[in-house]
Design a protein around this motif. Structure first.
Motif, PDB file in Angstrom:
ATOM      1  N   LEU B 247     -28.570  -9.591  40.670  1.00 52.51           N
ATOM      2  CA  LEU B 247     -27.305  -9.091  40.116  1.00 52.51           C
ATOM      3  C   LEU B 247     -26.178 -10.077  40.421  1.00 52.51           C
ATOM      4  O   LEU B 247     -25.324 -10.351  39.561  1.00 52.51           O
ATOM      5  CB  LEU B 247     -27.000  -7.716  40.720  1.00 52.51           C
ATOM      6  N   THR B 252     -27.941  -9.100  33.931  1.00 51.58           N
ATOM      7  CA  THR B 252     -27.720  -7.773  33.336  1.00 51.58           C
ATOM      8  C   THR B 252     -28.003  -7.798  31.845  1.00 51.58           C
ATOM      9  O   THR B 252     -27.570  -6.902  31.123  1.00 51.58           O
ATOM     10  CB  THR B 252     -26.263  -7.305  33.549  1.00 51.58           C
ATOM     11  N   CYS B 289     -28.723  -2.367  37.826  1.00 57.20           N
ATOM     12  CA  CYS B 289     -27.863  -2.105  36.667  1.00 57.20           C
ATOM     13  C   CYS B 289     -28.466  -0.909  35.930  1.00 57.20           C
ATOM     14  O   CYS B 289     -29.564  -1.012  35.379  1.00 57.20           O
ATOM     15  CB  CYS B 289     -27.832  -3.341  35.771  1.00 57.20           C
ATOM     16  N   PRO B 451     -22.626  -4.362  33.977  1.00 60.63           N
ATOM     17  CA  PRO B 451     -22.573  -5.623  33.220  1.00 60.63           C
ATOM     18  C   PRO B 451     -21.166  -6.206  33.152  1.00 60.63           C
ATOM     19  O   PRO B 451     -20.997  -7.421  33.283  1.00 60.63           O
ATOM     20  CB  PRO B 451     -23.099  -5.220  31.839  1.00 60.63           C
TER      21      PRO B 451
END
Lengths: 495, 495
Positions: B247, B252, B289, B451
């Motif tokens: 991440l 994402t 996510c 995101p």
């Protein structure tokens, strides 16, 4: 004529240089001269040696020796040399540069001979497989690519025989050299008409073949004047450097083997009668000791891989420090294996595509593990040859160790432990030259035969016993070495 | 309450130490504190972590940070952590030391689960194979060997969840952490009653599972007084360090992958829907996510092998010099291959017996060849994971590179060339902590979703294209790498 305090001159025409040593009849070296040289490499896979330049270098070596010890004490001369093919014209002059064993130009011709003659006959008569450096393959290449030179050729010779010719005026070769030619019946010790026919080599161009200690001739007057060597003293037929190093290690007793451990290890067992390996994995030669044969052959970069690792990976030339680190690691290098075949495998696998490897690496391994694995891998390479000899039904009860590796306690002990055999570590540093001097001593009449001369001149050495407590461990290591070697060769070439 | 100039606190509880970083909402780090620690290794194959000691260390990290930047600016807190299993009693206190992913005590239990549950169901539901570090295996070990401790257990937790509990008074875990448990339906993102039954784990002892950016609770008054963090600011569920590093690399977008390249490489592709590898070679996790999954897994000692070689073989820590030497060698390292698996293979082979190797060594190789082969071998390890992902039908069109290897131009270019994919090299040095801070920023309401936060906080990075002229060469190298790897694994363990 017997000199007072006679000395024996042993000359060694090696791959990377020449050496001339004077030995007492006790084997003690009293003077040494050496000159480095390198083969000329005019193309990839080609190597050449200028025979006239070697002759000049020999003159300088003798001049240097004469500055230290009066050469009139010399009673006999012997020459050891790297394997070469040299064509001579009717006047005894070189037709082309000599082609040493490093040369690979005759690969196609070697493959052709292997097919045409067949493995069975090659093994049975010639005592080896075809290979690019064998004179029969080289001659075939010359016939095809240098027909004019072939036309002018009167004698098929070697650099060593050329030097003997210059010293004595007589041309002959020796039985061990002839054994490498693929034209020689190794069991019967004579040129083989059938092999000569298949290779298109007229027997008329082949020299007489003499036992290694046989006297080819005496030193010529002109040479005596130039060098200070006594005129008329005997020059013996000599032999190839690997074979003469085994003699310098004292290899004259069946049941004994010699391990000449340098950049590569050359391993030969002594036989009382010829024994051929039908697979061609092992080489059989007429020995430099008349009435004997040797079975074994040259291996790969055993010592060479250690030198390579030290200089180019570890960045050191302190071999004593590397030895100390390796000595602290347990047998088996904690699961690390080294295949030291940096230039392909020779005896007994003959796989030019084989390469080196470290296998089994873990985070716990240190430089000492890699060093020890290199030493153990070198010993496994030697064990593979000894195993092949024993599988043919021959005895190996003791191994004479000479060469660079003999200088390291650790290396010698690892050799003994991995082989599971007693090692006799010989003190000689220049075993090929000593072997040549042993032959010279016989030629000079100082000893009745080669075994007597070898016994007197090589000494007892130091006996190193294999340690029984490591036997099982090294049997496991050797089995893994074989498995990994086979697995990597099967995996094919790395592009 | 929205602070002026808010900062995000990202905490990373790693294997060899802890870090706490404060980030601006742009992703710029403004302060950092770190403390080394090591797992306690009470027996071979055992590893333990004292959760109370980690809690104390966290207090010291925050104290150190507070000395640099006023913590009242912190708007949200996220924690990334190594994988651990921690049992809590009814008061929320540890029943036993935490058992981190390094621990191997539950090997027999893992093998039992693999047999009992079967590869099909493990892959389909749990998204991975059984392994000794998986909570279901560890819990089974505790049931058998520490029944009294198991009796006192009220909640099955992790060190990360324990820290969140101490900070907020609320206990929950996150979806990526739960994905590793072998008790979780990774596709449906809920505990699986069938798997829990087979592992004898009562669902009542399992915590609630939240998406990684979900707020578990606010900072307690008592914690606020001790640390200077504002009371009530959100602490999010967070996740495992590998997942949060992807991440932090900005992973994402389906079709993108991340390569977290440190001692080992962790490689994950981003998916819009769950995809399981029926062979269990690849791991499938719920992503940090929400609404996404990741497919890939951890590999072997890719960067670790280079560090090992430098320190323990070449005897240097001058990595820049090694890089320069390796950069002078042509792609393919002149026929030298390195298998960097010094501790066994993980994704996708899962072979703990695999070991490292250098294969194809010749006299012409220098230290630079070995270094380059290590880098190319690491890239081949990553390509093997990407290849397995693509063979399952998923897209990988760009790879985000973070971690130590991202710091070397040569390593990044070799990764791109060997993968044949564009690499986006991200500037972040502490990707796991940044991933935790991204989650904290979402929890704090600074961004609408993960995101958006990741895009704002990770930056664009530097795009490195694969060089078409080396494609064919590296395809050959990769094919040879696979052949050699398979050959050595088939040759069996080296004793």
């Amino acid at each position: 004529m017997r000199q007072k305090d006679p000395l024996l001159l042993g000359i060694d025409i090696g791959t990377s240089g020449g050496r001339a040593l004077l030995f007492e009849p006790t084997g003690r070296p009293v003077a040494q001269a050496s000159r480095p040289w390198a083969p000329h490499l005019p193309r990839p896979e080609w190597a050449e040696l200028d025979a006239e330049a070697v002759w000049k270098a020999l003159g300088l070596l003798l001049q240097e020796l004469a500055g230290r010890v009066p050469l009139h004490r010399v009673a006999g001369v012997g020459i050891s040399a790297q394997l070469t093919t040299l064509l001579l014209d009717a006047t005894g002059g070189p037709v082309l540069p000599a082609i040493p064993w490093l040369d690979r130009r005759a690969s196609a011709e070697a493959a052709h001979l292997q097919r045409e003659v067949g493995q069975g006959r090659l093994a049975e008569v010639a005592g080896r497989r075809a290979a690019p450096e064998r004179p029969a393959a080289v001659l075939r290449w010359i016939q095809r690519h240098e027909p004019a030179a072939w036309e002018r050729t009167a004698s098929i010779s070697t650099v060593k025989d050329f030097l003997v010719l210059r010293l004595t005026g007589k041309l002959a070769t020796d039985e061990p050299h002839a054994s490498y030619s693929l034209l020689f019946d190794v069991g019967k010790k004579c040129w083989d008409a059938g092999l000569c026919g298949l290779a298109d080599v007229p027997p008329s161009r082949l020299p007489d073949v003499l036992p290694s200690p046989a006297v080819v001739g005496g030193i010529r007057e002109s040479v005596a004047r130039e060098t200070g060597l006594p005129a008329g003293i005997p020059v013996v037929a000599g032999g190839p450097d690997g074979t003469l190093a085994t003699l310098g290690a004292g290899l004259t007793t069946p049941g004994m083997a010699a391990d000449v451990a340098g950049t590569t290890d050359v391993v030969f067992a002594c036989l009382a009668r010829p024994r051929m390996d039908p697979t061609g994995g092992l080489v059989t030669n007429a020995h430099a000791c008349p009435g004997q044969w040797v079975l074994g052959g040259p291996t790969t970069t055993t010592g060479g891989a250690l030198t390579w690792f030290a200089e180019h990976v570890a960045g050191t030339t302190d071999f004593a420090a590397l030895d100390r680190e390796a000595a602290e690691i347990a047998p088996g290098s904690d699961g690390l294996l080294c295949l030291p075949a940096l230039v392909g495998e020779r005896t007994p696998l003959w796989d030019p595509q084989a390469r080196g490897a470290f296998v089994g690496l873990t985070l716990g391994h240190r430089r000492g593990h890699l060093t020890r694995a290199l030493l153990e891998g070198g010993a496994c390479i030697v064990r593979r040859v000894v195993q092949a000899i024993v599988r043919l039904g021959e005895r190996v009860e003791e191994v004479r160790l000479v060469g660079g590796a003999a200088g390291s306690d650790l290396t010698a002990q690892i050799r003994a432990d991995v082989l599971g055999l007693p090692i006799r570590r010989m003190p000689v540093r220049e075993a090929s030259a000593l072997g040549a001097a042993i032959l010279a001593a016989v030629g000079a009449g100082l000893f009745s035969d080669v075994p007597a001369a070898a016994q007197a001149m090589t000494g007892a050495g130091e006996l190193i016993q294999p340690r029984a407590e490591h036997r099982a461990r090294y049997d496991e290591v050797f089995a893994a070495f074989d498995r990994v070697s086979e697995a990597l060769r099967s995996a094919g070439r790395i592009p």
